[in-house]
Scaffold this motif. Structure first.
Motif, PDB file in Angstrom:
ATOM      1  N   GLU A  51       0.832  -1.202   0.000  1.00 53.42           N
ATOM      2  CA  GLU A  51       0.000   0.000   0.000  1.00 53.42           C
ATOM      3  C   GLU A  51       0.868   1.253   0.000  1.00 53.42           C
ATOM      4  O   GLU A  51       0.617   2.202  -0.758  1.00 53.42           O
ATOM      5  N   ARG A  52       1.904   1.268   0.827  1.00 52.89           N
ATOM      6  CA  ARG A  52       2.798   2.432   0.873  1.00 52.89           C
ATOM      7  C   ARG A  52       3.540   2.614  -0.451  1.00 52.89           C
ATOM      8  O   ARG A  52       3.723   3.735  -0.927  1.00 52.89           O
ATOM      9  N   SER A  53       3.964   1.498  -1.047  1.00 50.87           N
ATOM     10  CA  SER A  53       4.711   1.580  -2.303  1.00 50.87           C
ATOM     11  C   SER A  53       3.854   2.137  -3.424  1.00 50.87           C
ATOM     12  O   SER A  53       4.313   2.957  -4.235  1.00 50.87           O
ATOM     13  N   PHE A  54       2.580   1.715  -3.489  1.00 51.91           N
ATOM     14  CA  PHE A  54       1.681   2.257  -4.509  1.00 51.91           C
ATOM     15  C   PHE A  54       1.400   3.733  -4.243  1.00 51.91           C
ATOM     16  O   PHE A  54       1.267   4.530  -5.178  1.00 51.91           O
ATOM     17  N   GLU A  55       1.301   4.120  -2.962  1.00 53.22           N
ATOM     18  CA  GLU A  55       1.077   5.526  -2.633  1.00 53.22           C
ATOM     19  C   GLU A  55       2.220   6.389  -3.134  1.00 53.22           C
ATOM     20  O   GLU A  55       2.009   7.496  -3.654  1.00 53.22           O
ATOM     21  N   LYS A  56       3.446   5.905  -2.994  1.00 49.93           N
ATOM     22  CA  LYS A  56       4.602   6.673  -3.442  1.00 49.93           C
ATOM     23  C   LYS A  56       4.589   6.879  -4.950  1.00 49.93           C
ATOM     24  O   LYS A  56       5.174   7.832  -5.460  1.00 49.93           O
ATOM     25  N   LYS A  57       3.919   5.973  -5.669  1.00 53.81           N
ATOM     26  CA  LYS A  57       3.833   6.095  -7.130  1.00 53.81           C
ATOM     27  C   LYS A  57       2.595   6.871  -7.565  1.00 53.81           C
ATOM     28  O   LYS A  57       2.356   7.046  -8.769  1.00 53.81           O
ATOM     29  N   SER A  58       1.795   7.322  -6.597  1.00 54.37           N
ATOM     30  CA  SER A  58       0.618   8.145  -6.866  1.00 54.37           C
ATOM     31  C   SER A  58      -0.382   7.464  -7.801  1.00 54.37           C
ATOM     32  O   SER A  58      -0.990   8.121  -8.664  1.00 54.37           O
ATOM     33  N   VAL A  59      -0.538   6.160  -7.648  1.00 53.24           N
ATOM     34  CA  VAL A  59      -1.538   5.456  -8.444  1.00 53.24           C
ATOM     35  C   VAL A  59      -2.868   5.450  -7.696  1.00 53.24           C
ATOM     36  O   VAL A  59      -2.911   5.614  -6.469  1.00 53.24           O
ATOM     37  N   ILE A  60      -3.954   5.277  -8.449  1.00 54.81           N
ATOM     38  CA  ILE A  60      -5.277   5.231  -7.824  1.00 54.81           C
ATOM     39  C   ILE A  60      -5.501   3.846  -7.246  1.00 54.81           C
ATOM     40  O   ILE A  60      -5.373   2.835  -7.949  1.00 54.81           O
ATOM     41  N   LYS A  61      -5.827   3.783  -5.967  1.00 56.85           N
ATOM     42  CA  LYS A  61      -5.989   2.493  -5.294  1.00 56.85           C
ATOM     43  C   LYS A  61      -7.158   2.579  -4.325  1.00 56.85           C
ATOM     44  O   LYS A  61      -7.648   3.670  -3.992  1.00 56.85           O
ATOM     45  N   ARG A  62      -7.548   1.425  -3.856  1.00 54.69           N
ATOM     46  CA  ARG A  62      -8.652   1.344  -2.899  1.00 54.69           C
ATOM     47  C   ARG A  62      -8.457   0.113  -2.031  1.00 54.69           C
ATOM     48  O   ARG A  62      -8.150  -0.971  -2.541  1.00 54.69           O
ATOM     49  N   LYS A  63      -8.634   0.231  -0.726  1.00 51.21           N
ATOM     50  CA  LYS A  63      -8.518  -0.905   0.192  1.00 51.21           C
ATOM     51  C   LYS A  63      -9.833  -1.061   0.937  1.00 51.21           C
ATOM     52  O   LYS A  63     -10.353  -0.094   1.500  1.00 51.21           O
ATOM     53  N   VAL A  64     -10.376  -2.293   0.937  1.00 53.31           N
ATOM     54  CA  VAL A  64     -11.664  -2.542   1.592  1.00 53.31           C
ATOM     55  C   VAL A  64     -11.598  -3.846   2.386  1.00 53.31           C
ATOM     56  O   VAL A  64     -10.790  -4.738   2.095  1.00 53.31           O
ATOM     57  N   ASP A  65     -12.481  -3.945   3.389  1.00 53.05           N
ATOM     58  CA  ASP A  65     -12.605  -5.184   4.149  1.00 53.05           C
ATOM     59  C   ASP A  65     -13.236  -6.260   3.271  1.00 53.05           C
ATOM     60  O   ASP A  65     -14.113  -5.974   2.458  1.00 53.05           O
ATOM     61  N   GLN A  66     -12.809  -7.508   3.473  1.00 50.70           N
ATOM     62  CA  GLN A  66     -13.431  -8.628   2.763  1.00 50.70           C
ATOM     63  C   GLN A  66     -14.141  -9.587   3.716  1.00 50.70           C
ATOM     64  O   GLN A  66     -15.330  -9.825   3.592  1.00 50.70           O
ATOM     65  N   TYR A  67     -13.424 -10.155   4.666  1.00 51.10           N
ATOM     66  CA  TYR A  67     -14.066 -11.079   5.599  1.00 51.10           C
ATOM     67  C   TYR A  67     -13.237 -11.203   6.870  1.00 51.10           C
ATOM     68  O   TYR A  67     -12.035 -10.941   6.888  1.00 51.10           O
TER      69      TYR A  67
END
Length: 406
Positions: free
Chosen positions: A141-157
């Motif tokens: 998650e941190r690595s993708f943030e540093k690349k400024s890409v669009i991402k989303r994190k959600v609960d699954q189970y």
């Protein structure tokens, strides 16, 4: 780090020694992180429209991580995408990779750089079923943030487990259960004893006839409340492999109504007997529990009971005997209920963590960018005002037949 991508199954299967070396160094005993599990997924459930995307990471010629991924066509909502995800199937309670402890940040940075360098091969990175406490998830998650890409994190189970302190036995665990749970358990056990006879057969060694036990497992499943398996042969094939490795624990509760030969409300004995003999003596298989034991880890992969015998609460009765065996005989320190936080699991165990989905849009896919951004902004807004009560989004794997028509 030196990053290499593997695209053939033969090359992936050659990584067993490196995989298990990292796993041993990490002292990881979760079966879903074993090479045996990934080999089973590849052998028994892989679809022909998957393209392997397996990343190997070396630091000074030492293998420090393997991230087994593939690219598969999926349809989140209405748009078909090429989805980059960790290898697994619907039965994978955990997904991810094998990363040497302490190397998660370096591996995540190298993995994200490599994935983005190949961004034209995929539209969405759909990294699911990762425990919230997994350091690899946070690092990615941190690595993708540093690349400024669009991402989303959600609960699954939710993931629930039974865990015990060193030296604790099944009796200690049983006494720790609430009286409001133990009392109805005793009542159902008494009812079972009064109206007939019951026995539990454990299939766990090569001397036993696995085929008969699996037939009974499938028969119980067919008369249960559960939907039909989407891949009915997967667990049968897996059972044969686990049996040869000494890791299978297939429990079956048999019942015969009539004059009872059993007295009191004592627990039922578990024996490694002959399932065929139970049938010849008039016993009916009414509940099953399919488990795996890998070191001190035990996972309850599948459970089912016949609905026409639910008055005995046969699933609950069998669950206790399974837990008793796994704690006292197999010396398990963790019994994993895997996917979904079903209410009955809280009677047996505790919440350990939430499994998460990290969804990332490829900068090369405008449709994926629009969809992911829309999900991130619009769906939470619609749910806040009560216009949307369904899950955030559903993902429908494409069949090879569907792909053939494209």
């Amino acid at each position: 780090m030196d990053v290499t991508m593997i695209t053939s199954m033969e090359d992936f299967l050659s990584l067993r020694q490196d995989w298990e070396k990292i796993r041993s160094d990490n002292r990881e005993e979760n079966f879903y992180y074993s090479f045996d599990w990934y080999e089973a997924v590849c052998s028994f459930s892989i679809e022909p429209y998957c393209s392997l995307f397996i990343l190997c990471f070396k630091d000074q010629d030492r293998m420090v991580a393997i991230l087994p991924c593939w690219i598969i066509k999926k349809r989140p909502r209405f748009i078909t995408h090429k989805s980059l995800e960790f290898m697994g199937n619907i039965y994978s309670a955990y997904r991810g990779g094998m990363v040497l402890k302490g190397k998660e940040t370096e591996v995540a940075d190298a993995a994200v750089d490599f994935m983005l360098s190949k961004r034209k091969l995929w539209d969405i990175a759909y990294l699911e079923a990762m425990p919230s406490r997994d350091p690899l998830l946070s690092a990615l998650e941190r690595s993708f943030e540093k690349k400024s890409v669009i991402k989303r994190k959600v609960d699954q189970y939710a993931n629930l487990v039974v865990d015990v302190d060193p030296g604790q036995c099944a009796e200690d665990y049983w006494k720790s259960r609430k009286k409001s749970f133990r009392k109805p358990f005793r009542r159902h056990m008494n009812l079972l004893h009064r109206e007939g006879n019951a026995r539990i057969i454990l299939t766990c060694n090569l001397e036993q006839h696995l085929g008969i036990s699996l037939d009974h497992y499938e028969d119980i499943y067919r008369y249960s409340w559960k939907e039909a398996e989407c891949n009915p042969m997967f667990h049968c094939n897996l059972a044969a492999r686990l049996l040869h490795k000494g890791k299978l624990r297939l429990f079956t509760l048999y019942y015969k109504s009539g004059a009872s030969e059993q007295l009191g409300d004592g627990f039922l004995p578990v024996c490694k007997g002959d399932a065929a003999q139970c049938i010849s003596e008039g016993y009916l298989p009414i509940a099953t529990a399919y488990c795996v034991v890998d070191g001190s880890y035990a996972g309850i992969l599948k459970t089912a009971y016949r609905q026409d015998h639910d008055r005995y609460s046969s699933g609950t009765l069998l669950n206790w005997h399974v837990i008793q065996w796994l704690l006292d005989r197999d010396k398990a320190t963790v019994i994993d209920f895997q996917r979904d936080g079903d209410a009955y699991k809280y009677d047996w165990g505790r919440f350990r963590d939430m499994h998460m989905l990290l969804k990332v849009a490829s900068p090369s896919s405008p449709l994926a960018l629009i969809e992911t951004l829309g999900e991130k902004i619009m769906i939470p807004a619609l749910r806040r005002i009560g216009w949307m009560k369904t899950p955030d989004f559903s993902v429908i794997p494409m069949s090879s037949k569907t792909q053939a028509h494209e």
